[in-house]
Design a protein around this motif. Structure first.
Motif, PDB file in Angstrom:
ATOM      1  N   ARG A 134     -37.414 -13.348  16.472  1.00 46.90           N
ATOM      2  CA  ARG A 134     -37.342 -12.234  15.516  1.00 46.90           C
ATOM      3  C   ARG A 134     -36.903 -10.944  16.217  1.00 46.90           C
ATOM      4  O   ARG A 134     -36.171 -10.137  15.640  1.00 46.90           O
ATOM      5  CB  ARG A 134     -38.703 -12.042  14.830  1.00 46.90           C
ATOM      6  CG  ARG A 134     -39.151 -13.229  13.996  1.00 46.90           C
ATOM      7  CD  ARG A 134     -38.166 -13.528  12.874  1.00 46.90           C
ATOM      8  NE  ARG A 134     -38.534 -14.741  12.153  1.00 46.90           N
ATOM      9  CZ  ARG A 134     -37.956 -15.917  12.346  1.00 46.90           C
ATOM     10  NH1 ARG A 134     -36.970 -16.036  13.230  1.00 46.90           N
ATOM     11  NH2 ARG A 134     -38.333 -16.970  11.652  1.00 46.90           N
ATOM     12  N   TYR A 135     -37.340 -10.764  17.446  1.00 47.85           N
ATOM     13  CA  TYR A 135     -36.894  -9.591  18.204  1.00 47.85           C
ATOM     14  C   TYR A 135     -35.391  -9.685  18.468  1.00 47.85           C
ATOM     15  O   TYR A 135     -34.655  -8.705  18.299  1.00 47.85           O
ATOM     16  CB  TYR A 135     -37.651  -9.484  19.525  1.00 47.85           C
ATOM     17  CG  TYR A 135     -37.112  -8.396  20.427  1.00 47.85           C
ATOM     18  CD1 TYR A 135     -37.435  -7.061  20.202  1.00 47.85           C
ATOM     19  CD2 TYR A 135     -36.259  -8.703  21.492  1.00 47.85           C
ATOM     20  CE1 TYR A 135     -36.926  -6.057  21.010  1.00 47.85           C
ATOM     21  CE2 TYR A 135     -35.751  -7.701  22.305  1.00 47.85           C
ATOM     22  CZ  TYR A 135     -36.085  -6.387  22.060  1.00 47.85           C
ATOM     23  OH  TYR A 135     -35.580  -5.398  22.861  1.00 47.85           O
ATOM     24  N   ASP A 137     -33.209 -11.237  16.693  1.00 47.75           N
ATOM     25  CA  ASP A 137     -32.527 -10.996  15.418  1.00 47.75           C
ATOM     26  C   ASP A 137     -32.395  -9.503  15.168  1.00 47.75           C
ATOM     27  O   ASP A 137     -31.336  -9.022  14.743  1.00 47.75           O
ATOM     28  CB  ASP A 137     -33.311 -11.632  14.265  1.00 47.75           C
ATOM     29  CG  ASP A 137     -33.240 -13.152  14.264  1.00 47.75           C
ATOM     30  OD1 ASP A 137     -32.348 -13.713  14.926  1.00 47.75           O
ATOM     31  OD2 ASP A 137     -34.089 -13.773  13.591  1.00 47.75           O
ATOM     32  N   MET A 138     -33.466  -8.768  15.426  1.00 46.53           N
ATOM     33  CA  MET A 138     -33.446  -7.331  15.185  1.00 46.53           C
ATOM     34  C   MET A 138     -32.402  -6.644  16.064  1.00 46.53           C
ATOM     35  O   MET A 138     -31.655  -5.780  15.604  1.00 46.53           O
ATOM     36  CB  MET A 138     -34.831  -6.735  15.447  1.00 46.53           C
ATOM     37  CG  MET A 138     -34.951  -5.276  15.073  1.00 46.53           C
ATOM     38  SD  MET A 138     -36.639  -4.649  15.190  1.00 46.53           S
ATOM     39  CE  MET A 138     -36.933  -4.821  16.949  1.00 46.53           C
ATOM     40  N   LEU A 142     -28.910  -4.596  14.549  1.00 43.51           N
ATOM     41  CA  LEU A 142     -29.286  -3.186  14.524  1.00 43.51           C
ATOM     42  C   LEU A 142     -28.235  -2.294  13.877  1.00 43.51           C
ATOM     43  O   LEU A 142     -28.567  -1.260  13.300  1.00 43.51           O
ATOM     44  CB  LEU A 142     -29.569  -2.691  15.947  1.00 43.51           C
ATOM     45  CG  LEU A 142     -30.437  -1.439  16.049  1.00 43.51           C
ATOM     46  CD1 LEU A 142     -31.776  -1.657  15.374  1.00 43.51           C
ATOM     47  CD2 LEU A 142     -30.610  -1.033  17.498  1.00 43.51           C
ATOM     48  N   ALA A 148     -31.040  -5.368   9.483  1.00 41.58           N
ATOM     49  CA  ALA A 148     -31.959  -4.933  10.530  1.00 41.58           C
ATOM     50  C   ALA A 148     -33.334  -4.634   9.954  1.00 41.58           C
ATOM     51  O   ALA A 148     -34.354  -4.916  10.583  1.00 41.58           O
ATOM     52  CB  ALA A 148     -31.399  -3.697  11.227  1.00 41.58           C
ATOM     53  N   ALA A 151     -35.063  -7.889   9.578  1.00 43.27           N
ATOM     54  CA  ALA A 151     -35.403  -8.471  10.881  1.00 43.27           C
ATOM     55  C   ALA A 151     -36.574  -7.736  11.513  1.00 43.27           C
ATOM     56  O   ALA A 151     -37.450  -8.358  12.138  1.00 43.27           O
ATOM     57  CB  ALA A 151     -34.187  -8.421  11.801  1.00 43.27           C
ATOM     58  N   GLU A 152     -36.611  -6.406  11.369  1.00 49.40           N
ATOM     59  CA  GLU A 152     -37.718  -5.636  11.932  1.00 49.40           C
ATOM     60  C   GLU A 152     -39.037  -5.997  11.269  1.00 49.40           C
ATOM     61  O   GLU A 152     -40.061  -6.176  11.939  1.00 49.40           O
ATOM     62  CB  GLU A 152     -37.431  -4.144  11.772  1.00 49.40           C
ATOM     63  CG  GLU A 152     -38.348  -3.240  12.573  1.00 49.40           C
ATOM     64  CD  GLU A 152     -39.534  -2.721  11.787  1.00 49.40           C
ATOM     65  OE1 GLU A 152     -40.361  -2.015  12.377  1.00 49.40           O
ATOM     66  OE2 GLU A 152     -39.635  -3.033  10.581  1.00 49.40           O
ATOM     67  N   PHE A 155     -40.220  -9.334  12.508  1.00 50.71           N
ATOM     68  CA  PHE A 155     -40.803  -9.244  13.848  1.00 50.71           C
ATOM     69  C   PHE A 155     -42.294  -8.940  13.740  1.00 50.71           C
ATOM     70  O   PHE A 155     -43.140  -9.604  14.358  1.00 50.71           O
ATOM     71  CB  PHE A 155     -40.080  -8.158  14.644  1.00 50.71           C
ATOM     72  CG  PHE A 155     -40.695  -7.855  15.989  1.00 50.71           C
ATOM     73  CD1 PHE A 155     -40.548  -8.718  17.065  1.00 50.71           C
ATOM     74  CD2 PHE A 155     -41.427  -6.680  16.177  1.00 50.71           C
ATOM     75  CE1 PHE A 155     -41.111  -8.432  18.309  1.00 50.71           C
ATOM     76  CE2 PHE A 155     -41.989  -6.381  17.414  1.00 50.71           C
ATOM     77  CZ  PHE A 155     -41.837  -7.263  18.474  1.00 50.71           C
ATOM     78  N   LYS A 180     -39.672  -2.519   5.288  1.00 46.08           N
ATOM     79  CA  LYS A 180     -38.233  -2.503   5.021  1.00 46.08           C
ATOM     80  C   LYS A 180     -37.766  -1.114   4.589  1.00 46.08           C
ATOM     81  O   LYS A 180     -36.734  -0.620   5.039  1.00 46.08           O
ATOM     82  CB  LYS A 180     -37.882  -3.532   3.948  1.00 46.08           C
ATOM     83  CG  LYS A 180     -37.953  -4.977   4.406  1.00 46.08           C
ATOM     84  CD  LYS A 180     -37.480  -5.910   3.301  1.00 46.08           C
ATOM     85  CE  LYS A 180     -37.463  -7.358   3.763  1.00 46.08           C
ATOM     86  NZ  LYS A 180     -36.992  -8.276   2.706  1.00 46.08           N
ATOM     87  N   TYR A 200     -40.420  -1.893  21.114  1.00 50.45           N
ATOM     88  CA  TYR A 200     -40.493  -3.261  20.607  1.00 50.45           C
ATOM     89  C   TYR A 200     -40.487  -4.258  21.767  1.00 50.45           C
ATOM     90  O   TYR A 200     -41.223  -5.251  21.769  1.00 50.45           O
ATOM     91  CB  TYR A 200     -39.313  -3.544  19.674  1.00 50.45           C
ATOM     92  CG  TYR A 200     -39.298  -2.705  18.422  1.00 50.45           C
ATOM     93  CD1 TYR A 200     -39.897  -3.162  17.248  1.00 50.45           C
ATOM     94  CD2 TYR A 200     -38.671  -1.461  18.395  1.00 50.45           C
ATOM     95  CE1 TYR A 200     -39.878  -2.395  16.094  1.00 50.45           C
ATOM     96  CE2 TYR A 200     -38.658  -0.684  17.245  1.00 50.45           C
ATOM     97  CZ  TYR A 200     -39.264  -1.171  16.099  1.00 50.45           C
ATOM     98  OH  TYR A 200     -39.258  -0.413  14.952  1.00 50.45           O
TER      99      TYR A 200
END
Length: 245
Positions: A134-135, A137-138, A142, A148, A151-152, A155, A180, A200
């Motif tokens: 997940r990190y 992905d973020m 970005l 993003a 994804a955040e 995470f 979100k 993060y």
């Protein structure tokens, strides 16, 4: 007749969203009566069954109460189901301001640092692998704000899921909408400053090292920084007379 939103499933859900937003924005205050069924049908151009289903939906969220002879009345704020994803979304849409931001971050500070501690100490290897993905992905998304934002939030939710605490998972799911929305808002900050990924990465590193105390402290710092960034973005948009959306 209202403008239909193709992103919302049923007609009754769309009517519930409109009425719900009018309630949480204060247009209908506690104790106020909603227009009668026939008036709502005419205003929104829908059937009685659609209005009844929408009213039933709002009653389940404790925004309104339907009583014989008294009609449909708005309930006090204290009665609302504030963790309901729809209610939270409507509040964010109607009043994304400092008060609701502070409320959200107080709730997050109460359980997310502890979730990090548990994820680090008792999370499985699969849990940790999922958090790492997940990190990644973020990081990769970005520069694409809507992706993003998702994804955040995933995470954070992956960390919460790694606790295997059902109550944590329920609360985490309820604030997903807020995660979100706040992340999307900060992406629109006119300063153009990219979000700092270091906090993060610090959270991730501590979890993977199974250092619960460091993970807990890292999440507290991350939430503090996130809160400051969202508040700054709200102030920035207000100064320019813009909507946060």
């Amino acid at each position: 007749m209202f403008e239909r939103d193709s992103t919302i499933g049923t007609m009754s859900a769309q009517v519930a969203r409109i009425i719900g937003t009018r309630i949480v924005s204060g247009e209908f205050g506690p104790g106020d009566s909603l227009p009668i069924e026939a008036e709502l049908c005419q205003e929104y151009g829908v059937s009685r069954s659609t209005v009844r289903e929408a009213v039933k939906n709002l009653a389940a969220k404790r925004l309104i109460e339907v009583a014989p002879k008294l009609g449909t009345r708005v309930l006090p704020f204290a009665d609302w189901n504030l963790l309901d994803p729809d209610v939270l979304s409507w509040r964010l849409s109607a009043q994304f301001d400092e008060r609701i931001i502070e409320d959200l971050y107080e709730v997050r500070q109460c359980f997310e640092p502890r979730a990090c501690y548990l994820a680090a100490r008792t999370g499985t290897q699969d849990d940790h692998d999922r958090i790492g993905r997940r990190y990644a992905d973020m990081v990769s998304m970005l520069d694409q704000a809507p992706l993003a934002a998702g994804a955040e939030s995933e995470f954070h939710l992956a960390i919460i899921a790694a606790t295997h605490n059902g109550l944590f998972v329920t609360i985490g799911g309820a604030v997903k909408t807020a995660l979100k929305a706040s992340f999307s808002l900060t992406q629109k900050d006119a300063s153009g400053t990219p979000i700092d990924l270091a906090p993060y990465e610090e959270v991730l590193s501590a979890i993977l090292a199974r250092d619960g105390e460091r993970a807990e402290a890292a999440m507290r710092r991350l939430l503090d920084l996130s809160r400051q960034r969202v508040l700054a973005a709200v102030a920035h948009h207000r100064e320019r007379g813009r909507s946060w959306r």
